[in-house]
Motif scaffolding. Sequence first.
Motif, PDB file in Angstrom:
ATOM      1  N   ARG A 315      42.561  31.514  31.966  1.00  0.00           N
ATOM      2  CA  ARG A 315      42.282  30.081  32.124  1.00  0.00           C
ATOM      3  C   ARG A 315      40.806  29.734  31.933  1.00  0.00           C
ATOM      4  N   VAL A 316      39.963  30.739  31.834  1.00  0.00           N
ATOM      5  CA  VAL A 316      38.520  30.497  31.828  1.00  0.00           C
ATOM      6  C   VAL A 316      38.069  29.801  30.547  1.00  0.00           C
ATOM      7  N   ARG A 317      38.440  30.324  29.385  1.00  0.00           N
ATOM      8  CA  ARG A 317      37.936  29.789  28.117  1.00  0.00           C
ATOM      9  C   ARG A 317      38.368  28.343  27.868  1.00  0.00           C
ATOM     10  N   PRO A 318      39.647  27.982  28.056  1.00  0.00           N
ATOM     11  CA  PRO A 318      40.007  26.574  27.849  1.00  0.00           C
ATOM     12  C   PRO A 318      39.261  25.633  28.788  1.00  0.00           C
ATOM     13  N   LEU A 319      39.071  26.051  30.044  1.00  0.00           N
ATOM     14  CA  LEU A 319      38.398  25.177  31.001  1.00  0.00           C
ATOM     15  C   LEU A 319      36.933  24.989  30.624  1.00  0.00           C
ATOM     16  N   PRO A 357      39.240  28.661  47.405  1.00  0.00           N
ATOM     17  CA  PRO A 357      39.800  29.391  48.551  1.00  0.00           C
ATOM     18  C   PRO A 357      40.533  30.668  48.132  1.00  0.00           C
ATOM     19  N   GLU A 358      41.239  30.597  47.021  1.00  0.00           N
ATOM     20  CA  GLU A 358      41.820  31.790  46.395  1.00  0.00           C
ATOM     21  C   GLU A 358      41.129  31.939  45.042  1.00  0.00           C
ATOM     22  N   PRO A 359      40.087  32.771  44.958  1.00  0.00           N
ATOM     23  CA  PRO A 359      39.256  32.815  43.746  1.00  0.00           C
ATOM     24  C   PRO A 359      40.054  33.190  42.495  1.00  0.00           C
ATOM     25  N   ILE A 360      39.626  32.604  41.370  1.00  0.00           N
ATOM     26  CA  ILE A 360      40.202  32.952  40.077  1.00  0.00           C
ATOM     27  C   ILE A 360      39.331  33.987  39.378  1.00  0.00           C
ATOM     28  N   LEU A 361      38.068  34.078  39.792  1.00  0.00           N
ATOM     29  CA  LEU A 361      37.153  35.065  39.238  1.00  0.00           C
ATOM     30  C   LEU A 361      36.404  35.777  40.359  1.00  0.00           C
ATOM     31  N   PRO A 362      36.075  37.065  40.158  1.00  0.00           N
ATOM     32  CA  PRO A 362      35.227  37.782  41.113  1.00  0.00           C
ATOM     33  C   PRO A 362      33.771  37.738  40.659  1.00  0.00           C
ATOM     34  N   SER A 363      32.900  38.434  41.351  1.00  0.00           N
ATOM     35  CA  SER A 363      31.563  38.713  40.829  1.00  0.00           C
ATOM     36  C   SER A 363      31.646  40.040  40.084  1.00  0.00           C
ATOM     37  N   LEU A 364      31.581  39.981  38.777  1.00  0.00           N
ATOM     38  CA  LEU A 364      31.662  41.203  37.983  1.00  0.00           C
ATOM     39  C   LEU A 364      30.468  42.114  38.237  1.00  0.00           C
ATOM     40  N   GLN A 365      29.315  41.534  38.500  1.00  0.00           N
ATOM     41  CA  GLN A 365      28.123  42.349  38.762  1.00  0.00           C
ATOM     42  C   GLN A 365      28.220  43.098  40.088  1.00  0.00           C
ATOM     43  N   LYS A 366      28.935  42.519  41.055  1.00  0.00           N
ATOM     44  CA  LYS A 366      29.161  43.215  42.316  1.00  0.00           C
ATOM     45  C   LYS A 366      30.239  44.281  42.172  1.00  0.00           C
ATOM     46  N   ASN A 367      31.304  43.936  41.471  1.00  0.00           N
ATOM     47  CA  ASN A 367      32.439  44.850  41.353  1.00  0.00           C
ATOM     48  C   ASN A 367      32.184  45.991  40.385  1.00  0.00           C
ATOM     49  N   TYR A 368      31.365  45.746  39.357  1.00  0.00           N
ATOM     50  CA  TYR A 368      31.109  46.761  38.328  1.00  0.00           C
ATOM     51  C   TYR A 368      29.599  46.848  38.067  1.00  0.00           C
ATOM     52  N   PRO A 369      28.816  47.247  39.076  1.00  0.00           N
ATOM     53  CA  PRO A 369      27.353  47.261  38.904  1.00  0.00           C
ATOM     54  C   PRO A 369      26.886  48.181  37.793  1.00  0.00           C
ATOM     55  N   GLU A 370      27.600  49.287  37.553  1.00  0.00           N
ATOM     56  CA  GLU A 370      27.176  50.214  36.504  1.00  0.00           C
ATOM     57  C   GLU A 370      27.381  49.628  35.110  1.00  0.00           C
ATOM     58  N   SER A 371      28.317  48.690  34.965  1.00  0.00           N
ATOM     59  CA  SER A 371      28.588  48.086  33.657  1.00  0.00           C
ATOM     60  C   SER A 371      27.601  46.980  33.303  1.00  0.00           C
ATOM     61  N   ILE A 388      36.552  47.133  31.668  1.00  0.00           N
ATOM     62  CA  ILE A 388      36.894  46.274  32.805  1.00  0.00           C
ATOM     63  C   ILE A 388      38.272  45.642  32.598  1.00  0.00           C
ATOM     64  N   PRO A 389      39.197  45.838  33.531  1.00  0.00           N
ATOM     65  CA  PRO A 389      40.561  45.300  33.371  1.00  0.00           C
ATOM     66  C   PRO A 389      40.610  43.819  33.677  1.00  0.00           C
ATOM     67  N   PRO A 390      41.667  43.128  33.276  1.00  0.00           N
ATOM     68  CA  PRO A 390      41.833  41.710  33.636  1.00  0.00           C
ATOM     69  C   PRO A 390      41.848  41.537  35.149  1.00  0.00           C
ATOM     70  N   TYR A 391      41.415  40.360  35.590  1.00  0.00           N
ATOM     71  CA  TYR A 391      41.409  40.060  37.021  1.00  0.00           C
ATOM     72  C   TYR A 391      42.727  39.386  37.378  1.00  0.00           C
ATOM     73  N   LEU A 392      43.421  39.945  38.354  1.00  0.00           N
ATOM     74  CA  LEU A 392      44.726  39.419  38.752  1.00  0.00           C
ATOM     75  C   LEU A 392      44.559  38.543  39.988  1.00  0.00           C
ATOM     76  N   SER A 393      44.515  37.228  39.766  1.00  0.00           N
ATOM     77  CA  SER A 393      44.326  36.280  40.858  1.00  0.00           C
ATOM     78  C   SER A 393      45.666  35.769  41.374  1.00  0.00           C
ATOM     79  N   LYS A 394      45.715  35.521  42.669  1.00  0.00           N
ATOM     80  CA  LYS A 394      46.921  34.935  43.268  1.00  0.00           C
ATOM     81  C   LYS A 394      46.931  33.416  43.119  1.00  0.00           C
TER      82      LYS A 394
END
Length: 496
Positions: A315-319, A357-371, A388-394
């Motif tokens: 949903r990120v690119r269209p938005l 409240p239910e995030p659609i994106l994480p912080s990629l820099q926090k989750n994958y600091p080495e990348s 990095i795999p797709p992010y599965l949001s609820k």
Amino acid sequence: MFPNSSNLGRPPFPPKHLQQNNFLNKVPLNVRPVLSHQQIINAHVNFQNAMASLGGNLATALARTPQPLTYGNGSPVNTSAPSPTFRGKKRLSEQSVPYDVKRQRYRSPRRETPAINQAVPSTEESACLFSGSSPLFNVCYVPDLSIRVPRLQDISFSDVTETTLPLAKDKLSQQVLELFQACQQQTCDLNRKELCRSELQREIQRIFPCSRLFLVGSSLNGFGTRTSDGDLCLVVKEEPVNQKTEARHILSLVQKLFSTKLSSYIERPQLIRAKVPIVKFRDKVSCVEFDLNVNNIVGIRNTFLLRTYAYVEKRVRPLVLVVKKWASFHDINDASRGTLSSYSLVLMVLHYLQTLPEPILPSLQKNYPESFDPTMQLHLVHQAPCTIPPYLSKNESSLGELLIGFFKYYATEFDWSHQMISVREAKAIPRPDDVEWRNKYICVEEPFDRTNTARAVHEKQKFDTIKEEFFKSWQILRDKKDLSFVLPLRATIQRR
């Protein structure tokens, strides 16, 4: 992880044991180097030699009968793809593009497929078309965790669209989706920019032999449109350069090269002495406007960070695209006139999606600091997002619901006076008490160097206009739930 991620927009780098001069090792962040006197002399000598190679025949060559435009070595370019409604940035108001995508349904065949197939060369054709550059598009794309990894050459553009776009659950979502499908940058658009990059790199290396030219910004980060400008970063050495002195001197040589030897296909080269100086020019072959900077390394790093965000959730690119089109229509998307840059707008959308409240994106820099290590070697930066795999949001909100929520967040919830937008932290954080942030109307943190990307908004009148547009659009969309009340869809699609 996403298409065209492996080699596109960057020059080839030889294996480490073949590299000379240790070019592009880890980039120190706090070093203040200078070009040596001998390096500057060598650059002048290389420039004079390059000019001398013309043999005094430039005026004669330019006076001949115009031939079909090609680059210096005759490299072909697909000229059928550019929209007939513009030449560079100048639109022809008496012409129009058929509104053939307005009623296209999700999963419907795209008419772009033949052009796409022509524009994507095989490995052998790539070696011929992009002489001296790595084969393009020889990469993998993983739209979700459950399907096989296809190569871009093996699939049509409609297949890519089907696997990466969300379903439209309502009228507003359908409008967002249709606008995105009509205006998103196509592979053939990217091909033309990449061809120009490779040709310019070859010419610039006559002056700066160890330099590399990178395609950066919206052309490569996943948020480009059919008419997006091209951004180029010229890396001349492994350390930072002084932007007020060294960068301007280097760009003055590049401008001379463009206005003399390359004048047959580069027009209007202009040196802009900004905080980060650039050379603006138009490529006659691709009909694309370009901005070229020197050693703005952070632009290379954030290109691939944003590209990961672009493809990690469908949903990120269209938005992002509809927000950029909306801001442009309402005249609040021009940093040179004291409003928001496209980069700031993208970060604002990402921040909103991180703070739900239910995030659609994480912080990629926090989750994958080495990348996303800010000291990673430049020739490895493009590889990191592929792991990095797709992010599965609820969160199952539709595009329409997210768009209304985006306007509401910045109209009524975000504290502009005390908070800073931070994609790095995935939340709004208090402003630091220093000159970069104090008394600023809008604070958007750059994820790597942590500067304020919205510093151009320095007039209260412009700031008030921006806030007012957010508020009015939120009220209208909340009540009407029709995108056409805040953005003229037909005219926007015609402009692409």
